[in-house]
Design a protein around this motif. Sequence first.
Motif, PDB file in Angstrom:
ATOM      1  N   ARG A  30      -1.894  40.579  13.102  1.00 60.82           N
ATOM      2  CA  ARG A  30      -2.983  41.553  12.964  1.00 60.82           C
ATOM      3  C   ARG A  30      -2.650  42.877  13.643  1.00 60.82           C
ATOM      4  O   ARG A  30      -3.127  43.938  13.228  1.00 60.82           O
ATOM      5  CB  ARG A  30      -4.272  40.985  13.544  1.00 60.82           C
ATOM      6  CG  ARG A  30      -4.816  39.768  12.806  1.00 60.82           C
ATOM      7  CD  ARG A  30      -6.040  39.210  13.505  1.00 60.82           C
ATOM      8  NE  ARG A  30      -7.124  40.178  13.574  1.00 60.82           N
ATOM      9  CZ  ARG A  30      -8.177  40.085  14.394  1.00 60.82           C
ATOM     10  NH1 ARG A  30      -8.242  39.063  15.234  1.00 60.82           N
ATOM     11  NH2 ARG A  30      -9.123  40.997  14.384  1.00 60.82           N
ATOM     12  N   GLY A 151     -11.776  30.357  19.826  1.00 61.06           N
ATOM     13  CA  GLY A 151     -11.169  31.674  19.691  1.00 61.06           C
ATOM     14  C   GLY A 151      -9.897  31.706  18.874  1.00 61.06           C
ATOM     15  O   GLY A 151      -9.059  32.576  19.089  1.00 61.06           O
ATOM     16  N   GLY A 152      -9.692  30.748  17.974  1.00 62.12           N
ATOM     17  CA  GLY A 152      -8.503  30.777  17.143  1.00 62.12           C
ATOM     18  C   GLY A 152      -7.317  30.061  17.760  1.00 62.12           C
ATOM     19  O   GLY A 152      -6.183  30.227  17.315  1.00 62.12           O
ATOM     20  N   ASP A 229      -6.993  36.791  24.707  1.00 66.79           N
ATOM     21  CA  ASP A 229      -8.010  37.505  23.932  1.00 66.79           C
ATOM     22  C   ASP A 229      -7.526  38.864  23.442  1.00 66.79           C
ATOM     23  O   ASP A 229      -7.749  39.240  22.292  1.00 66.79           O
ATOM     24  CB  ASP A 229      -9.284  37.689  24.764  1.00 66.79           C
ATOM     25  CG  ASP A 229     -10.158  36.449  24.778  1.00 66.79           C
ATOM     26  OD1 ASP A 229      -9.827  35.492  24.067  1.00 66.79           O
ATOM     27  OD2 ASP A 229     -11.162  36.441  25.503  1.00 66.79           O
ATOM     28  N   ARG A 233      -7.451  38.650  19.558  1.00 63.35           N
ATOM     29  CA  ARG A 233      -8.752  39.020  18.986  1.00 63.35           C
ATOM     30  C   ARG A 233      -9.010  40.513  18.897  1.00 63.35           C
ATOM     31  O   ARG A 233      -9.940  40.934  18.213  1.00 63.35           O
ATOM     32  CB  ARG A 233      -9.870  38.414  19.841  1.00 63.35           C
ATOM     33  CG  ARG A 233      -9.838  36.907  19.959  1.00 63.35           C
ATOM     34  CD  ARG A 233     -11.124  36.445  20.610  1.00 63.35           C
ATOM     35  NE  ARG A 233     -11.007  35.131  21.212  1.00 63.35           N
ATOM     36  CZ  ARG A 233     -12.000  34.508  21.827  1.00 63.35           C
ATOM     37  NH1 ARG A 233     -13.167  35.090  21.947  1.00 63.35           N
ATOM     38  NH2 ARG A 233     -11.819  33.304  22.344  1.00 63.35           N
ATOM     39  N   HIS A 234      -8.217  41.324  19.601  1.00 67.71           N
ATOM     40  CA  HIS A 234      -8.515  42.756  19.672  1.00 67.71           C
ATOM     41  C   HIS A 234      -7.276  43.596  19.356  1.00 67.71           C
ATOM     42  O   HIS A 234      -6.762  44.304  20.241  1.00 67.71           O
ATOM     43  CB  HIS A 234      -9.059  43.099  21.054  1.00 67.71           C
ATOM     44  CG  HIS A 234     -10.303  42.361  21.419  1.00 67.71           C
ATOM     45  ND1 HIS A 234     -11.559  42.757  20.988  1.00 67.71           N
ATOM     46  CD2 HIS A 234     -10.482  41.226  22.148  1.00 67.71           C
ATOM     47  CE1 HIS A 234     -12.461  41.906  21.459  1.00 67.71           C
ATOM     48  NE2 HIS A 234     -11.835  40.975  22.160  1.00 67.71           N
TER      49      HIS A 234
END
Length: 267
Positions: A30, A151-152, A229, A233-234
Amino acid sequence: MGFHHFGADSAPTLLLVHGADTTWERSFSRAIPLLSRHFHVVAYGMSGFDSTEDTTFRNARAEAERIIGFIDSELDGMLTCLYAHSLGCQTATYVAHHERVLTTILDGAVYANTGSFTPAMARLEEPLARFLASDTLRKIASFTGLPVLSGGVSDAIYLGASRQSYRNTAWSNLAWSADLHTLEPRPQARVHLWWGERERRAVRPTQRLMTRIFPSLQSKEFRGFSHGDLCARHPELLTQEITVVARSHTESGPQDQSAQVDHSPGR
């Protein structure tokens, strides 16, 4: 293959090193499209955890030697920025110690000296990875709603490595934790230590030991974040933070050591 390239070759080079029991794709897929707007991104696949290779993970030192060889042969001996997460921080520590990198970012460098429990931890590494990737964990996460489990984590686990590769990650933890007490100081190395607020206690021993090795160490805590995280996630925030750090050191030049330790929380 090991080293996977993205973005323009003419841009400053950023090397990404993933954590334990996962892959570069699962960790950075990502973020790479965003990072490649600013950098020539090289995502490194750890030995044993890269589907393009038939290799075995031995330890963080061996991975560092491989990366240093790549920097010397492909990047004329200098890398603009190295970002590493979790187990990758062990490898990045050794690379930074050789002063081949202008800027090194260690995200979630958990101190994991398991001592006499290491043989047991080594045997449990593969079964634990399989549990984390299982439907059982997904059901637990769904039922409990625990953020760490939902959270994956399951999606990040890679099950294609050999049993020896999984076991060796535990022994690498032990060796790196011991080396933090003995590595010679490198005052000129520019190293940033990042962690999530919820993993503070696990990283603080690393911070104390890293400050001895890298006296100019700069630290940053990300409020409300857990282990992984920022990376998982970010991607937008990760890209922003890496870009700011890399650019600040690139503009100031490799000999400037004026950076001060920063304990301010992230966003």
